[in-house]
Design an enzyme around this catalytic site. Structure first.
Site, mmCIF file in Angstrom:
data_model
loop_
_atom_site.group_PDB
_atom_site.id
_atom_site.type_symbol
_atom_site.label_atom_id
_atom_site.label_comp_id
_atom_site.label_asym_id
_atom_site.label_seq_id
_atom_site.Cartn_x
_atom_site.Cartn_y
_atom_site.Cartn_z
ATOM 1 C CB CYS A 44 -0.878 -0.065 1.245
ATOM 2 S SG CYS A 44 -1.950 1.345 1.418
ATOM 3 C CB CYS A 74 -4.164 13.902 2.462
ATOM 4 S SG CYS A 74 -5.409 13.886 1.151
ATOM 5 C CB CYS A 123 -11.835 12.437 4.328
ATOM 6 S SG CYS A 123 -11.704 12.515 2.540
ATOM 7 C CB CYS A 141 -9.034 10.390 6.609
ATOM 8 S SG CYS A 141 -7.398 9.935 6.014
ATOM 9 C CB CYS A 152 -5.606 5.685 5.310
ATOM 10 S SG CYS A 152 -5.483 7.195 4.462
#
Ligand code: SAH
Ligand code: SF4
Length: 353
Positions: free
Chosen positions: A107, A114, A118, A121, A338
């Protein structure tokens, strides 16, 4: 902190041919270099035995083959391992290694942090630090393959589901994908490379035009526009309706499906009514759904749905003839979801190799 020494990892075949030419060598010397770096995974210029001495000398003075450094490894009881990798400028990223019976899945991260924000996340909490270069993306594969001694003949599966939004760094991601998929490069077929996106609609359209496009996965995570906007504010800019239209237009090879990821959040998006709406949204599409139990953490106000909810959701989708797989998160004990790596890696000193 430039040393004036350039990393060869990240250069494609044409660039290496050009490099050979600039050093007064025939272009095929560049192709040999390409093959040595990506296919044979040679780590040092000195070990590139099929290059002539002259060329090696000229290269050593100005270039090196440099992988991201393994800063920490978190190994799960189920065999998965999270790698905290440190880049040349000390930026930290994560790569997850997941062994299965017949194959290994890696992965990969496409960005440090980022910008998409979101709500559920952990990577979002970091904000965007910077884009990764193609070399840093390829370097993740090389570093982990090296560390794990993954055989060149092993079946490798790559998913861009680590840190970052790959479609907001599309040029570098696609450059890396071309080298990964090239039989003279890594030789990993495109059907085993998946790019996951929160739904950057115009970039999905761009990827669709590329004959060397990877497989598409989309983080759906909601069953209505309102619900999705609440969870993923990017939905305001690229609404679900347009996102699904772009997915329907994405060209698929034989037997290929678009994957929709759906993180199940307790009491938020996990009812039978949600599942029915998802069934309606995806009606007639060549699609499958990955139901992902949420990995929670104290920083965010969401919780995993109970397993009976996950199973019920799957059952409703089965009624719509939509294949839905429950992706039991690998390495839950090490927070392999993540973006969790970076946060945890910063807080508690993990084992250094
Ligand atoms: N930015 C891309 C790829 C990285 S995120 C994207 O959003 O698709 C990869 C997947 O992890 C996404 O489907 C996302 O919904 C999911 N995810 C994020 N945080 C998670 C968590 N804490 N638990 C489970 N899945 C998570
Ligand atoms: Fe970024 Fe993906 Fe996390 Fe959203 S889910 S913040 S797009 S990494």
């Amino acid at each position: 902190m430039s040393t004036g020494i350039q990393n060869l990892v990240g250069l494609d075949r044409q660039e290496l041919e050009g490099l050979a030419r600039s050093l007064g060598k025939a272009p095929y010397r560049g192709r040999q270099l390409y093959h040595a770096i990506y296919r044979r995974r040679s780590t040092g210029i000195a070990s590139l035995t099929d290059l002539d001495k002259d060329f090696k000398g000229a290269l050593t003075a100005r270039y090196h083959v440099d992988y991201p450094r393994v800063q920490a490894v978190f190994t799960s009881t189920d065999g998965a391992a999270r790698y905290l990798l440190s880049l040349q400028d000390n930026t930290l990223i994560e790569t997850v290694y997941m062994p299965e019976e017949q194959r290994v899945t890696l992965c990969l991260s496409s960005q440090a942090g980022c910008a998409v924000d979101c709500r559920f996340c952990f990577t979002a909490l970091l904000g965007l630090q910077r884009n990764l270069s193609a070399g840093e993306i390829l370097g993740q594969v090389l570093a982990v393959a090296n560390e794990r001694e993954i055989l060149r003949s092993a079946r490798l599966n790559l998913v861009f589901m680590g840190m970052g939004e790959p479609l907001l760094n599309l040029a570098q991601v696609m450059k890396a994908v071309r080298i990964l998929a090239d039989p003279q490069g890594f030789g990993i077929p495109l059907r085993r490379i998946t790019v996951s996106t929160s739904g950057i609609v115009p970039r999905i359209g761009e990827m669709a035009l590329d004959p060397r496009r990877p497989k598409l996965a989309v983080s759906l995570n909601a069953s209505t526009e309102e619900q999705r906007t609440e969870l993923m504010p990017i939905n305001r800019k690229y609404p679900l309706r347009e996102l699904l239209r772009a997915c329907r237009a994405y060209p698929l090879r034989p037997r290929e499906l678009v994957t929709f990821e759906y993180v199940l959040l307790d009491g938020f998006n996990d009812t039978d009514a949600d599942a029915r709406r998802v069934g309606e949204l995806l009606r007639g599409m060549r699609a499958k759904v990955n139901l992902i139990p949420y990995n929670s953490g104290s920083e965010l106000p969401y919780y995993a749905s109970p397993m009976e909810r996950v199973l019920a959701f799957q059952e409703v989708l089965a009624g719509y003839k939509i294949p839905a797989y429950i992706r039991i998160s690998r390495g839950q004990d090490i927070g392999a979801a993540c973006g969790q790596l970076r946060l945890k890696g910063m807080r508690n000193g993990a084992t250094t190799p």
